[in-house]
Write an enzyme that holds these catalytic residues in place. Structure first.
Site, short mmCIF file in Angstrom:
data_model
loop_
_atom_site.label_atom_id
_atom_site.label_comp_id
_atom_site.label_asym_id
_atom_site.label_seq_id
_atom_site.Cartn_x
_atom_site.Cartn_y
_atom_site.Cartn_z
N PRO A 2 26.57 -85.68 80.22
CG PRO A 2 24.43 -86.56 80.08
CD PRO A 2 25.82 -86.90 80.52
CD GLU A 3 30.36 -80.72 80.25
OE1 GLU A 3 30.43 -79.48 80.11
OE2 GLU A 3 31.32 -81.47 80.03
CE LYS A 57 27.23 -81.75 85.76
NZ LYS A 57 28.39 -82.45 85.15
CG HIS A 90 21.72 -99.97 78.33
ND1 HIS A 90 22.38 -100.69 79.31
CD2 HIS A 90 22.32 -100.28 77.15
CE1 HIS A 90 23.35 -101.39 78.74
NE2 HIS A 90 23.34 -101.17 77.44
NE ARG A 109 30.51 -95.16 81.77
CZ ARG A 109 31.61 -94.42 81.79
NH1 ARG A 109 31.72 -93.36 81.00
NH2 ARG A 109 32.61 -94.73 82.59
CE LYS A 150 39.57 -69.96 95.95
NZ LYS A 150 39.45 -71.21 96.72
NE ARG A 259 36.91 -84.85 83.63
CZ ARG A 259 35.66 -84.39 83.74
NH1 ARG A 259 35.24 -83.87 84.89
NH2 ARG A 259 34.83 -84.46 82.73
#
EC number: 3.2.2.23
Length: 269
Positions: A2-3, A57, A90, A109, A150, A259
């Site tokens: 979840p973001e 988050k 769960h 998880r 950067k 990623r």
């Protein structure tokens, strides 16, 4: 995982059921999450919920004597259910409300967290976070200034919570595609025009996902048990080998910062 849009969707879904309601007690079936469930939560008794907020988050449940801080981890979700609904394998934490409903936390998880803070300003998990992407503090000028010198690649740079919070893997991929920016360019190559476009695009992509209830790829559900529908609108994320929805060229996938990164070589440069 979840973001930001999924966490904001959860916040909006549970807020009408919790604010002004009273938590009678908590039920912790399995406290072995990313960190152990805070003892203060396990001892809750007759606590009025004052507000439900979000920082990055993290969901922040305000009570008179402190804050419950919830992180959904990799697979967590929150649902409002009748108290009599039996818990499943769960379902690890319940907040039992005075009106006969429960806020139920499900996490296959167990990478999520239920923490406690007496003072958010001194809370370690909230320290050193960058601005909220939907706030006025996050804009093209800020992004362009921070990109100077950067050498970090643009996509991993965007996902650094010290730069801006909540731009996770899904939305970094989608925003860079919509802004026509190659994800493996050094951040210092951003032009001022690109920085303004990227900041604007990040806001639009996140806001659109919130409007669609977030993105359900595996475990995330809204508080009413429905999936998020933004997955149906993804341009590049998870679409390696498929044709680009804009130009028809094949979507490619590479690893950046460990990623998966998805992009169209024709549309992004």
């Amino acid at each position: 995982m979840p973001e930001l849009p999924e966490v904001e969707t959860s916040r909006r879904g549970i807020e009408p059921h919790l604010v002004g309601n009273v938590i009678q007690y908590a039920v912790v079936r399995n406290g072995r999450l990313r960190w152990p469930v805070a003892e203060e939560i396990m001892k809750l008794s007759d606590q009025l919920v004052l507000s439900i907020q979000r920082r990055a988050k993290y969901l922040l449940i305000e009570l008179a004597n402190g804050w419950i801080i919830v992180h959904l981890g990799m697979s967590g979700s929150l649902r409002i259910l009748p108290e009599e609904r039996p818990a499943e394998k769960h379902d690890h934490v319940d907040l039992v409300m005075a009106d006969g409903k429960v806020l139920r936390y499900t996490d296959p998880r167990r990478f999520g967290a239920w923490l406690w803070s007496d003072d958010l300003e001194r809370c370690s998990v909230l320290a050193h976070l960058g601005p909220e992407p939907l706030s006025d503090d996050f804009n093209g000028f800020y992004l362009y200034t921070r990109s100077s010198n950067k050498k970090t690649l643009i996509k991993p740079w965007l996902m650094d919570n010290k730069l801006v919070v909540g731009v996770g893997n899904i939305y970094a991929n989608e925003a860079l595609f919509t802004a026509h920016i190659q994800p493996d360019r050094p951040a210092q190559t951003l032009t001022e025009r690109e920085a303004h476009l990227l900041a604007e695009t990040i806001k639009k992509v996140l806001q659109r996902s919130i409007e669609r209830g977030g993105t359900t790829l595996r475990d995330f559900l809204q508080s009413d048990g429905k999936p998020g529908y933004f997955a149906q609108e993804l341009f590049v994320y998870g679409r390696a080998g498929e044709p680009c929805r804009i130009c028809g060229e094949q979507i490619e996938s590479i690893k950046l910062g460990q990623r998966s990164t998805f992009f169209c070589r024709h549309c992004q440069y």
